[in-house]
Scaffold this motif. Sequence first.
Motif, PDB file in Angstrom:
ATOM      1  N   SER A   1      96.491  38.815 -10.005  1.00 15.16           N
ATOM      2  CA  SER A   1      97.278  38.961  -8.777  1.00 15.16           C
ATOM      3  C   SER A   1      97.889  37.657  -8.280  1.00 15.16           C
ATOM      4  N   SER A   2      97.524  36.528  -8.879  1.00 13.59           N
ATOM      5  CA  SER A   2      98.160  35.257  -8.517  1.00 13.59           C
ATOM      6  C   SER A   2      99.617  35.245  -8.963  1.00 13.59           C
ATOM      7  N   GLY A   3      99.929  36.071  -9.981  1.00 15.72           N
ATOM      8  CA  GLY A   3     101.272  36.086 -10.544  1.00 15.72           C
ATOM      9  C   GLY A   3     101.469  35.072 -11.653  1.00 15.72           C
ATOM     10  N   TYR A   4     100.416  34.341 -12.010  1.00 12.31           N
ATOM     11  CA  TYR A   4     100.485  33.302 -13.033  1.00 12.31           C
ATOM     12  C   TYR A   4      99.513  33.594 -14.169  1.00 12.31           C
ATOM     13  N   ALA A   5      99.877  33.190 -15.369  1.00  7.61           N
ATOM     14  CA  ALA A   5      98.945  33.224 -16.489  1.00  7.61           C
ATOM     15  C   ALA A   5      97.778  32.289 -16.178  1.00  7.61           C
ATOM     16  N   VAL A   6      96.607  32.633 -16.645  1.00  8.78           N
ATOM     17  CA  VAL A   6      95.379  31.851 -16.464  1.00  8.78           C
ATOM     18  C   VAL A   6      95.173  31.523 -14.979  1.00  8.78           C
ATOM     19  N   SER A   7      95.524  32.464 -14.127  1.00  7.74           N
ATOM     20  CA  SER A   7      95.322  32.349 -12.675  1.00  7.74           C
ATOM     21  C   SER A   7      95.925  31.083 -12.090  1.00  7.74           C
ATOM     22  N   GLY A   8      96.924  30.519 -12.762  1.00  5.46           N
ATOM     23  CA  GLY A   8      97.593  29.327 -12.249  1.00  5.46           C
ATOM     24  C   GLY A   8      96.913  28.027 -12.616  1.00  5.46           C
ATOM     25  N   TYR A   9      95.977  28.064 -13.553  1.00 10.98           N
ATOM     26  CA  TYR A   9      95.332  26.825 -13.993  1.00 10.98           C
ATOM     27  C   TYR A   9      96.130  26.211 -15.136  1.00 10.98           C
TER      28      TYR A   9
ATOM     29  N   ARG B   1      93.659  22.977 -11.509  1.00  8.31           N
ATOM     30  CA  ARG B   1      94.646  23.892 -10.934  1.00  8.31           C
ATOM     31  C   ARG B   1      96.055  23.385 -11.160  1.00  8.31           C
ATOM     32  N   GLY B   2      96.944  24.332 -11.372  1.00  4.64           N
ATOM     33  CA  GLY B   2      98.349  23.996 -11.537  1.00  4.64           C
ATOM     34  C   GLY B   2      99.041  23.873 -10.193  1.00  4.64           C
ATOM     35  N   ASN B   3     100.269  23.442 -10.246  1.00  3.16           N
ATOM     36  CA  ASN B   3     101.106  23.295  -9.066  1.00  3.16           C
ATOM     37  C   ASN B   3     102.384  24.084  -9.336  1.00  3.16           C
TER      38      ASN B   3
ATOM     39  N   ILE C   1      92.283  31.737  -6.631  1.00  4.95           N
ATOM     40  CA  ILE C   1      93.337  32.286  -7.479  1.00  4.95           C
ATOM     41  C   ILE C   1      94.656  31.589  -7.199  1.00  4.95           C
ATOM     42  N   GLY C   2      95.372  31.274  -8.262  1.00  7.01           N
ATOM     43  CA  GLY C   2      96.734  30.806  -8.137  1.00  7.01           C
ATOM     44  C   GLY C   2      96.863  29.299  -8.092  1.00  7.01           C
ATOM     45  N   PRO C   3      98.070  28.853  -8.288  1.00  5.26           N
ATOM     46  CA  PRO C   3      98.334  27.409  -8.316  1.00  5.26           C
ATOM     47  C   PRO C   3      98.371  26.821  -6.912  1.00  5.26           C
ATOM     48  N   ILE C   4      98.100  25.550  -6.846  1.00  2.00           N
ATOM     49  CA  ILE C   4      98.214  24.876  -5.567  1.00  2.00           C
ATOM     50  C   ILE C   4      99.670  24.810  -5.175  1.00  2.00           C
ATOM     51  N   SER C   5      99.929  24.749  -3.911  1.00  2.00           N
ATOM     52  CA  SER C   5     101.323  24.638  -3.476  1.00  2.00           C
ATOM     53  C   SER C   5     101.703  23.164  -3.375  1.00  2.00           C
ATOM     54  N   ASN C   6     103.006  22.918  -3.308  1.00  2.00           N
ATOM     55  CA  ASN C   6     103.444  21.529  -3.230  1.00  2.00           C
ATOM     56  C   ASN C   6     103.335  21.022  -1.816  1.00  2.00           C
TER      57      ASN C   6
END
Length: 175
Positions: free
Chosen positions: A29-37, A59-61, A170-175
């Motif tokens: 549900s994050s909308g990203y592969a690997v939960s945004g990592y 975590r990704g950005n 869940i999900g990438p960090i925001s900028n």
Amino acid sequence: MSIRSTALALAFVAGSAFTAFAGDQYVDSSGYAVSGYDVVAYHDLDSKPIGTAQTPAVRGNKAYSADYNGAKWAFSTAANRDKFVADPAKYAPLFDGHCAYGVAQGGKVPANPHLWRIVDGKLYLNITKNVVSFWEEDVPGNISTANVNWNTIESKGASDREIPQYDGAIGPISN
């Protein structure tokens, strides 16, 4: 030729080493592969011995993202994004981000980005800590079985389930 078409062509020529990238990517549900990592960052983390918890995932950005295999991927740095874009098959988790032990058991189930292991330069994810213990009983055997099973299940759609026992980050960090 698209990245997906190239990967499929290489899979046909090279055999099972590339088949893990042919199906639908698992996206929660994050909308990203690997939960945004950041899948590139796993390759730079200290891998812990079997039976112990792995180093935490990075975590990704969303400012550093790329598309691959029908999914959006997030990275912690522009450099990691660029490495991924140059060679996504090197960094994307096997079995399109599904639980490696689940594939060894013949199904597609979600995978938790915190339950990871790099084996022979490839990223494998699993679903729960309990499943990790089964996976680690015979990592080479489970990889071999999963590779065989993948040939029959990869064409099925990606899992649409959420990750059980997930810590909620869940999900990438925001900028």
